[in-house]
Design an enzyme around this catalytic site. Structure first.
Site, PDB file in Angstrom:
ATOM      1  N   GLY A  60      -8.989 -10.679  -1.907  1.00 29.44           N
ATOM      2  CA  GLY A  60      -8.695  -9.849  -3.341  1.00 29.44           C
ATOM      3  C   GLY A  60      -9.984  -9.583  -4.111  1.00 29.44           C
ATOM      4  O   GLY A  60     -11.115 -10.584  -3.307  1.00 29.44           O
ATOM      5  N   CYS A  85     -10.834 -13.457   3.688  1.00 33.25           N
ATOM      6  CA  CYS A  85     -11.599 -13.166   2.272  1.00 33.25           C
ATOM      7  C   CYS A  85     -11.772 -14.486   1.570  1.00 33.25           C
ATOM      8  O   CYS A  85     -11.871 -15.126   1.319  1.00 33.25           O
ATOM      9  CB  CYS A  85     -11.616 -11.919   2.495  1.00 33.25           C
ATOM     10  SG  CYS A  85     -12.575 -10.893   3.713  1.00 33.25           S
ATOM     11  N   TYR A  86     -10.959 -13.830   0.593  1.00 32.00           N
ATOM     12  CA  TYR A  86     -10.972 -14.722  -0.847  1.00 32.00           C
ATOM     13  C   TYR A  86     -10.017 -15.884  -0.587  1.00 32.00           C
ATOM     14  O   TYR A  86      -9.990 -16.788  -1.039  1.00 32.00           O
ATOM     15  CB  TYR A  86     -10.286 -13.578  -1.590  1.00 32.00           C
ATOM     16  CG  TYR A  86      -9.920 -14.422  -3.217  1.00 32.00           C
ATOM     17  CD1 TYR A  86     -10.746 -14.202  -4.488  1.00 32.00           C
ATOM     18  CD2 TYR A  86      -8.883 -14.614  -3.363  1.00 32.00           C
ATOM     19  CE1 TYR A  86     -10.416 -15.637  -5.692  1.00 32.00           C
ATOM     20  CE2 TYR A  86      -7.790 -14.799  -4.491  1.00 32.00           C
ATOM     21  CZ  TYR A  86      -9.574 -15.505  -5.449  1.00 32.00           C
ATOM     22  OH  TYR A  86      -8.968 -16.921  -6.976  1.00 32.00           O
ATOM     23  N   HIS A 173     -11.266  -9.424   8.226  1.00 37.75           N
ATOM     24  CA  HIS A 173      -9.631  -8.999   7.569  1.00 37.75           C
ATOM     25  C   HIS A 173      -8.716  -8.209   9.071  1.00 37.75           C
ATOM     26  O   HIS A 173      -9.532  -7.465  10.025  1.00 37.75           O
ATOM     27  CB  HIS A 173      -9.302  -7.801   6.586  1.00 37.75           C
ATOM     28  CG  HIS A 173      -9.623  -7.747   5.361  1.00 37.75           C
ATOM     29  ND1 HIS A 173      -9.094  -8.615   4.448  1.00 37.75           N
ATOM     30  CD2 HIS A 173     -10.776  -7.595   4.616  1.00 37.75           C
ATOM     31  CE1 HIS A 173      -9.211  -7.851   3.603  1.00 37.75           C
ATOM     32  NE2 HIS A 173     -10.082  -8.301   3.479  1.00 37.75           N
ATOM     33  N   GLU A 175      -6.053  -7.398   9.696  1.00 35.84           N
ATOM     34  CA  GLU A 175      -5.484  -6.695   9.544  1.00 35.84           C
ATOM     35  C   GLU A 175      -5.499  -5.398   9.535  1.00 35.84           C
ATOM     36  O   GLU A 175      -4.748  -4.561  10.112  1.00 35.84           O
ATOM     37  CB  GLU A 175      -4.364  -7.347   8.591  1.00 35.84           C
ATOM     38  CG  GLU A 175      -5.000  -6.942   7.430  1.00 35.84           C
ATOM     39  CD  GLU A 175      -5.266  -7.486   6.512  1.00 35.84           C
ATOM     40  OE1 GLU A 175      -6.385  -8.600   7.277  1.00 35.84           O
ATOM     41  OE2 GLU A 175      -6.417  -8.042   5.286  1.00 35.84           O
ATOM     42  N   SER A 226      20.674  12.299   1.748  1.00 32.75           N
ATOM     43  CA  SER A 226      19.425  13.449   1.915  1.00 32.75           C
ATOM     44  C   SER A 226      19.642  13.418   3.152  1.00 32.75           C
ATOM     45  O   SER A 226      18.741  14.971   3.546  1.00 32.75           O
ATOM     46  CB  SER A 226      18.518  12.812   0.953  1.00 32.75           C
ATOM     47  OG  SER A 226      17.939  12.103   2.001  1.00 32.75           O
ATOM     48  N   GLY A 227      20.065  13.197   3.878  1.00 33.29           N
ATOM     49  CA  GLY A 227      19.959  13.070   5.340  1.00 33.29           C
ATOM     50  C   GLY A 227      18.777  12.410   5.803  1.00 33.29           C
ATOM     51  O   GLY A 227      18.794  12.840   6.722  1.00 33.29           O
ATOM     52  N   GLY A 228      17.481  11.981   5.138  1.00 37.41           N
ATOM     53  CA  GLY A 228      16.498  11.394   5.517  1.00 37.41           C
ATOM     54  C   GLY A 228      16.522  10.678   6.500  1.00 37.41           C
ATOM     55  O   GLY A 228      17.882  10.212   6.163  1.00 37.41           O
ATOM     56  N   VAL A 229      15.243  10.126   7.038  1.00 38.21           N
ATOM     57  CA  VAL A 229      15.833   9.129   7.848  1.00 38.21           C
ATOM     58  C   VAL A 229      15.909   7.540   6.972  1.00 38.21           C
ATOM     59  O   VAL A 229      17.639   7.026   7.227  1.00 38.21           O
ATOM     60  CB  VAL A 229      14.575   8.664   8.273  1.00 38.21           C
ATOM     61  CG1 VAL A 229      14.644   7.215   9.213  1.00 38.21           C
ATOM     62  CG2 VAL A 229      13.145   9.928   9.095  1.00 38.21           C
ATOM     63  N   ASP A 230      15.346   7.841   5.666  1.00 39.89           N
ATOM     64  CA  ASP A 230      16.174   5.917   4.783  1.00 39.89           C
ATOM     65  C   ASP A 230      17.381   6.816   4.466  1.00 39.89           C
ATOM     66  O   ASP A 230      18.444   5.671   4.818  1.00 39.89           O
ATOM     67  CB  ASP A 230      15.469   6.180   3.843  1.00 39.89           C
ATOM     68  CG  ASP A 230      13.322   5.722   4.301  1.00 39.89           C
ATOM     69  OD1 ASP A 230      13.467   5.889   5.398  1.00 39.89           O
ATOM     70  OD2 ASP A 230      12.697   6.666   3.237  1.00 39.89           O
ATOM     71  N   SER A 231      18.097   7.540   3.655  1.00 44.93           N
ATOM     72  CA  SER A 231      19.683   7.501   3.224  1.00 44.93           C
ATOM     73  C   SER A 231      19.950   7.608   4.537  1.00 44.93           C
ATOM     74  O   SER A 231      21.413   6.886   4.530  1.00 44.93           O
ATOM     75  CB  SER A 231      19.381   8.610   2.505  1.00 44.93           C
ATOM     76  OG  SER A 231      19.909   9.652   2.981  1.00 44.93           O
ATOM     77  N   LYS A 378       9.052   1.080   6.807  1.00 44.38           N
ATOM     78  CA  LYS A 378       9.546   2.568   7.880  1.00 44.38           C
ATOM     79  C   LYS A 378       9.263   2.886   8.836  1.00 44.38           C
ATOM     80  O   LYS A 378      10.572   2.870   9.433  1.00 44.38           O
ATOM     81  CB  LYS A 378       8.671   3.856   6.612  1.00 44.38           C
ATOM     82  CG  LYS A 378       8.479   5.678   7.558  1.00 44.38           C
ATOM     83  CD  LYS A 378       9.608   6.119   6.494  1.00 44.38           C
ATOM     84  CE  LYS A 378       9.985   7.231   6.545  1.00 44.38           C
ATOM     85  NZ  LYS A 378      11.310   7.917   5.790  1.00 44.38           N
TER      86      LYS A 378
END
Ligand code: XMP
Length: 522
Positions: A60, A85-86, A173, A175, A226-231, A378
């Site tokens: 942080g 770190c912090y 870090h 990550e 929408s037909g996108g991956v998420d929906s 995602k």
């Protein structure tokens, strides 16, 4: 804050690091359930008698020598703690060590090596690794009962570990990609220090998402599809539970690409989703033609979407005699993570992307939100899509923004301009597939620039418009680099566009990274 936090093995306490989401992602990639939590909520839950199997304290921007905050409850909880770190500095201070301001040379890239008698943990040997540091403060005096296990090239204490308790501090870090063996170091903390068992898999994710859907019971659910991956993933898993109680409404705003029309037709034909296509091209074009300012366009497209959707749903409800109670959305974890300021105990605001496409709907239509993907990133949604046996090419489609071609015709919108982008985009798409480049690129599209340039077509002078190709690589759209695609590919696309798209004489390639550029041009 979610109820699910209680089911997560690892609580990632966010002290404001820009990398907190990455800790969560890497932890899940290693197979351990984890969720981000605020320091304030952590204290509340600990007081109520709840605790995780392990804590990770993010880095942080604060300095422990300045803020004087007390997080004793975490360190006295008996849980394993990894302080980054912090977080490491809080740990050192809590157990009686001291923290000092560092020097410039320890910021950014650094090398660390095993302190006397120790090796880099988690990698089975190895003496020196490159790491990423992002804090000037460092632990000067190590508390009693802690060993220094890693030192930096400047002999600073880069990692500490308690003699007997499961407490580890890292000045760098693990990550971030710049840190070599970062994932192994995290895994060392989870497996060897905390003795955790893996509990996060596609199947776990799917079960949890389905449980969220089950909570709505026997009721009618509407999906802005929408037909996108998420929906698509959200609707497919919801359909497994809700069956015909789920209605997917797809709005054709006239700002779609040829590939989107093909895709939606394929989904109608080859899935068992109940998809209703709303032809709203006239409504949208009527309101958009002539608009030039990017923000005006975005607002108008958003508002028209809400109006059209609301009206069609209303008509549908009247005609079919049904009432929808919930709106299903493919909202993802990064959109809902509560943003945290360690300096402001009440500062837990919900961050939603300003371009959130269906944001205004639930309030207007008095619908409750159903967001089964709200705990997922995602890449995890893509894994779910595969678990649900959705076709690979559906799950790995490039993202496409809600305002569509509306923000890819720069300046004034008109039907011929939209058509130019549709045609050039189709050429780009065909060539990406033909040359097997589609999946190596995160997002690719064409933009029509509002300038005319001189050229020669046949034997005549042409004074026509410019198409810009935008191809980027990214992991989440937050940052991006332009894609270094083969020259032959660019030549082919350029030749085809100038030959096949009337009114375009010139093609240019955008070599801007994000930042400072954004991915879209408007
Ligand atoms: P920018 O242009 O902000 O884009 O760098 C980052 C990612 O977000 C997409 N994008 C949108 N997606 N509605 C969306 O659903 C929007 O209004 C919108 N604006 C940008 C963009 O395509 C890229 O993937």
């Amino acid at each position: 804050m979610s109820k699910t936090i209680l089911s997560r093995q690892i609580w990632i306490v966010d002290f404001g690091s820009q990398y907190t989401q990455l800790i969560t992602r890497k932890t899940r990639e290693l197979g351990f359930s984890s969720e981000i939590i605020t320091p304030k909520r952590t204290s509340e839950l600990l007081k109520e008698g709840h605790k995780p199997k392990a804590f990770v304290l993010s880095g942080g921007p604060s300095s422990v020598s300045l803020d004087g905050k007390d997080y004793s409850d975490i360190f006295e909880s008996g849980c394993p703690v990894l302080g980054i770190c912090y977080g490491m500095q809080l740990m050192a201070r809590h157990f009686g060590g001291s923290v000092e301001k560092g020097v410039q040379g320890e910021y950014g890239h650094a090398q660390v090596h095993g302190a006397e008698g120790f090796k880099v943990p988690g990698i089975g040997g190895g003496t020196e690794i490159n790491v990423w540091m992002s804090h000037f403060d460092h632990v000067a005096t190590v508390p009693d009962d802690f060993n220094v296990i890693l030192k930096s090239q400047n002999q600073l204490n880069a990692a500490i570990k308690h003699n007997t308790k499961p407490l580890v501090g890292l000045q760098f870090h693990p990550e971030v990609e710049h840190t070599e063996h970062g994932k192994e170091i995290l895994n060392y903390f989870y497996v060897e220090v905390s003795h955790l068992r893996q509990d996060w898999s596609s199947l776990e994710m799917l079960n949890e998402a389905k449980n969220l859907v089950k909570e709505v019971g026997d009721t009618k659910v509407l999906c802005a599809f929408s037909g996108g991956v998420d929906s698509l993933v959200a609707a497919t898993l919801a359909h497994d539970i809700l069956g015909d109680n789920l209605y997917c409404f797809f709005v054709d705003n006239g700002l779609l690409r040829p590939q989107d029309y093909t895709h939606i037709r394929t989904l109608v034909e080859s899935t068992n989703l109940n998809i209703e296509i709303i032809d709203a091209r006239k409504e949208f074009l009527g309101k958009l033609v002539g608009l030039g300012d990017p923000e005006d366009k975005r607002k108008k497209i958003g508002n028209t979407f809400i109006e059209t959707f609301e009206q069609k749903v209303h008509e549908f409800e009247e005609n079919q005699g049904i009432t929808f109670t919930h709106l299903l959305q493919g909202t993802l974890y990064p959109d809902v993570i509560e943003s945290i300021s360690p300096h402001n105990d009440n500062g837990m605001s919900v961050t939603i992307k300003s371009h959130h496409n269906v944001g205004g709907l639930p309030e207007r239509m008095k619908l409750k939100l159903l967001e089964p993907l709200r705990y997922l990133f995602k890449d995890e949604v893509r894994k779910l899509g595969e678990e649900l046996n959705l076709k690979h090419e559906w799950v790995y489609r490039h993202p496409f923004p809600g305002p569509g071609i509306g923000i890819r015709v720069l300046g004034s919108l008109s039907e011929p301009a939209i058509e130019k982008v549709q045609k050039s985009d189709q050429i780009l798409f065909e060539e990406l597939h033909a040359q097997h480049l589609y999946e190596s690129i995160w997002q690719a599209f064409t933009v029509l620039l509002p300038v005319n340039t001189v050229g020669v077509k046949g034997d005549a002078r042409a004074y026509e418009q410019v198409i810009c190709l935008r191809l980027v690589n990214s992991t989440d759209g937050m940052t991006a680099t332009w894609s270094d695609v083969p020259r032959e590919f660019l030549t082919k696309v350029s030749n085809r566009i100038t030959n096949e798209v009337a009114g375009v004489t010139r093609v240019v390639y955008d070599i801007t990274s994000k930042p400072p550029g954004t991915i879209e041009w408007e």
